[in-house]
Enzyme design. Structure first.
Site, mmCIF file in Angstrom:
data_model
loop_
_atom_site.group_PDB
_atom_site.id
_atom_site.type_symbol
_atom_site.label_atom_id
_atom_site.label_comp_id
_atom_site.label_asym_id
_atom_site.label_seq_id
_atom_site.Cartn_x
_atom_site.Cartn_y
_atom_site.Cartn_z
ATOM 1 N N HIS A 174 1.535 27.705 9.759
ATOM 2 C CA HIS A 174 0.250 27.701 8.913
ATOM 3 C C HIS A 174 -0.767 28.395 9.781
ATOM 4 O O HIS A 174 -1.229 27.656 10.818
ATOM 5 C CB HIS A 174 -0.129 26.355 8.166
ATOM 6 C CG HIS A 174 1.126 25.863 7.316
ATOM 7 N ND1 HIS A 174 1.366 24.383 7.351
ATOM 8 C CD2 HIS A 174 1.658 26.511 6.276
ATOM 9 C CE1 HIS A 174 2.488 24.389 6.398
ATOM 10 N NE2 HIS A 174 2.511 25.667 5.697
ATOM 11 N N GLU B 57 3.307 16.486 13.166
ATOM 12 C CA GLU B 57 1.968 16.779 12.396
ATOM 13 C C GLU B 57 1.029 15.739 12.791
ATOM 14 O O GLU B 57 1.161 14.523 12.847
ATOM 15 C CB GLU B 57 2.466 16.471 10.980
ATOM 16 C CG GLU B 57 1.261 16.418 9.717
ATOM 17 C CD GLU B 57 1.494 17.797 9.070
ATOM 18 O OE1 GLU B 57 0.454 18.372 9.151
ATOM 19 O OE2 GLU B 57 2.692 18.333 8.733
#
EC number: 3.5.1.114
Lengths: 308, 317
Positions: A19, A174
């Protein structure tokens, strides 16, 4: 205690920028490339900036979320002029680091992500995999500056849609909270430390070290909850302040979850579950205010590398 | 009379502020303002005040729709004289067209017809808390408003940032009005709506509108002093020859907006762990530390110095 010997890990791919606005991975990968980190003992390292167009644009993606493009269907779909950039990129990455499911695939694929949610450091993986659990346990035992947790998404490999499913073993790291487009030094340092520990573990494993089995508590995805919306589809409430930043704090029936713009408090009803990805920016368009998980304990065996 | 005029008692007289606008979505991914303005466009009960025309307005609807800061160019830098008088219609960048439209609706900038007050609602990824942004140290009306807001919010903090720097000041959407007021609340990620930030902004606006209401009813506000942080210098990230950043805001500076930065204090950390220290000659007060939108504007943070401004008494003319 059960003892398992596992095939060696010869190579690892470390990926960032899946991303384009989740900056930790982008800069970790660039720094590793600058330092020419290509080997850790006998383990070879590949670093990849996976979505360079999105990184250049400072966006999550240009046409389609790259981290939803790794299903078997999309990886094998024929490309035309109208094929979204990210689908083509996924096929390129599959050729470079996979093919998914084959003997040529990279042994371990680690994909670096950030979230706007207050999740600390999370390992996200699909199936219960001894290598992943051991690495997770090693990091959990050695990283004290942030909470470290494991999240398991129960999806069969052919339907697995994200990048780490391309490797024989894979997981995402993450880390949050970090806004899109922001690079925080504390988060960069923590992810760098987690990767150093991972490479340390891989070297130990490769050199014949055996690792004690044990148990791991992981959060297993159950369902997601959307914002309340009006007839035009617009959200009519914001995450309640009691839930905001309280990822992984048990949610019980009667706890406030939303506050409408007119001031009403909406409460959770259902079984006791653990919220995560609370108020993740990228999930507004996916109609997710937060996910809910059960907490399960998994045991894993004593392992060492199988001698070829 | 936008600049006020003094009488024998040194009370500055201003015309009643009859036309007020509230701008949201000047940056389309700064969600508090977008949400509040959309709410108030549907139901304005909360912002109504007697004798006052209050117009909530989304300044950059295309950017709001795409949830991006801007489409072609930053709207909050677009209100320059060159842009406002540019010809070219549809060929102009979207935000330049918008600036001209906004100038027609709420200006013209610098004229007697311009709106009295514009509140421009913003969020920042920096840990700035509630901040009011002032463009002129001589605007007694704005200074008195900010003093009122600060007192109304106390003990909760609301600081004033003054950007009057000849090179660093910029042509904002709100600059179309006689009295431009910037409202910046953070930290909030772009594209995210946090309830605490949303509520804080709502309360600040309530007090601001109360002030205008009281002023219009004839209340005299005695002379006051206002502590402000005056913008001094923009500090960029260290970069390589290709313009890529080679260091990050140091963990000791991250989130420390408004706290003193002394010469020798750590300022940046390189990717391989080295510290770069602040080399200035005196203590400064940094803010806008690690704002996402400023990487492309070559700004890691701005330095400020603390000043106390005096504002004369004010009263409706």
């Amino acid at each position: 205690m059960e003892r398992t010997s596992l095939p060696p890990i010869h190579n690892v791919a470390i990926c960032g920028g899946t991303h384009g606005n989740e900056l930790t991975g982008v800069y970790i990968v660039r720094e590793m490339q600058k330092q020419k980190m290509e080997k850790a003992g006998s383990v070879s390292i590949t670093t990849v900036e996976t979505n360079p167009r999105a990184v250049a644009a400072g966006r999550r993606y240009t046409e389609m979320d790259l981290n939803r493009c790794f299903t078997d269907v999309l990886l094998s779909s024929p490309t035309t002029e109208s094929t979204p950039y990210e689908v083509r990129r996924a096929q390129e990455l599959n050729a470079q680091l996979g093919p998914k499911g084959s003997a040529e695939a990279v042994d371990l694929l680690i994909d670096l992500h950030n979230t706007t949610s207050n999740m600390g450091l999370c390992f996200i993986f699909y199936s219960i995999d001894w290598i992943t659990l051991h690495i997770y346990k090693y990091i959990e035992n050695n990283l004290s500056s942030v909470p470290v947790r494991a999240i398991q998404l129960d999806i069969p490999s052919s339907e697995a849609y994200s990048l780490e499913s391309v490797g024989k073993h894979g997981f995402a790291i993450e880390v949050g909270p970090q806004p899109n487009g922001v690079l925080r030094a504390d988060i960069f340092n923590v992810v760098k430390e987690a990767l150093d520990l991972t490479l340390q573990w891989l070297q130990k494993f490769s050199s014949g070290h055996s690792f004690e089995g044990g148990t791991v508590e992981a959060y297993t995805f159950v369902k997601s909850v959307d914002y309340p919306r009006d007839s035009a589809g617009k959200a009519t409430a914001v995450i309640h302040q009691d839930l905001q930043d309280n990822d992984f704090k048990l949610l019980r029936s009667g706890d406030p979850v939303f506050q409408t713009f007119s001031g009403d408090i909406l409460k959770y009803e259902g079984e006791d579950l653990y919220p995560f990805f609370v108020n993740e920016c990228a999930y507004y368009e996916k109609k997710i205010a937060f996910h809910l998980a059960q907490r399960k304990t998994y045991s894993f065996p004593h392992i060492s590398v199988k001698n070829d | 009379m936008s600049n006020g005029s003094s009488n024998n008692n040194n009370t500055a007289r201003f015309d009643a502020a009859r036309r007020v606008a509230i701008f949201g979505g000047t940056h389309g991914n700064e969600m508090s303002g977008v949400t509040l303005v959309n709410l108030w466009m549907q139901n304005s009960a909360e912002i109504q005040r007697k004798g006052l025309e209050i117009k909530p307005f989304i300044t950059n609807p295309k950017a709001v729709e795409k949830c991006v800061r801007y489409v072609d160019t930053d709207l909050n830098r677009a209100f320059t004289p060159e842009n406002l008088s540019a010809t070219g219609g549809d060929e102009l960048p979207y935000e330049v067209q918008r600036a001209q439209e906004i100038n027609r609706m709420f200006g013209p900038k610098g004229s007697a017809e311009a709106y009295d007050v514009i509140f421009d609602l913003h969020n920042t990824t920096s840990n700035m808390g509630c901040t009011l942004i002032l463009e002129s140290s001589k605007d007694a009306f704005n200074l008195q408003m900010m003093n009122y807001i600060k007192k109304a919010l106390a003990p909760a903090s609301c600081l004033v940032l003054l950007n009057e720097h000849p090179l660093l000041k910029y042509s904002t959407s709100r600059s179309v009005a006689k009295h431009p007021v910037g409202m910046e609340v953070g930290p909030q990620p772009q594209g995210v709506l946090r309830s605490n930030i949303f509520e804080a902004m709502r309360v600040i606006l309530k007090h601001a509108l109360d002030f205008i209401s009281l002023f219009n009813e004839g209340m005299e506000f005695p002379p006051c002093t206002v502590e402000v942080f005056r913008v001094l210098e923009r500090m960029d990230y260290p970069r390589d020859a290709n313009g890529n950043i080679i260091a990050m805001v140091h963990p000791n500076l991250q989130d420390c907006d408004w706290e003193p930065l002394n010469p020798g204090d750590p300022m940046f950390q390189t990717f391989d762990g080295k510290s770069i220290h602040y080399q200035g000659s005196s203590t400064v007060y940094p803010t806008f530390i690690n704002e996402a939108a400023y990487y492309e504007k070559q700004q890691a943070f701005v330095t400020t110095r603390r000043e106390t401004l005096a504002a004369s008494a004010i009263r409706k003319a």
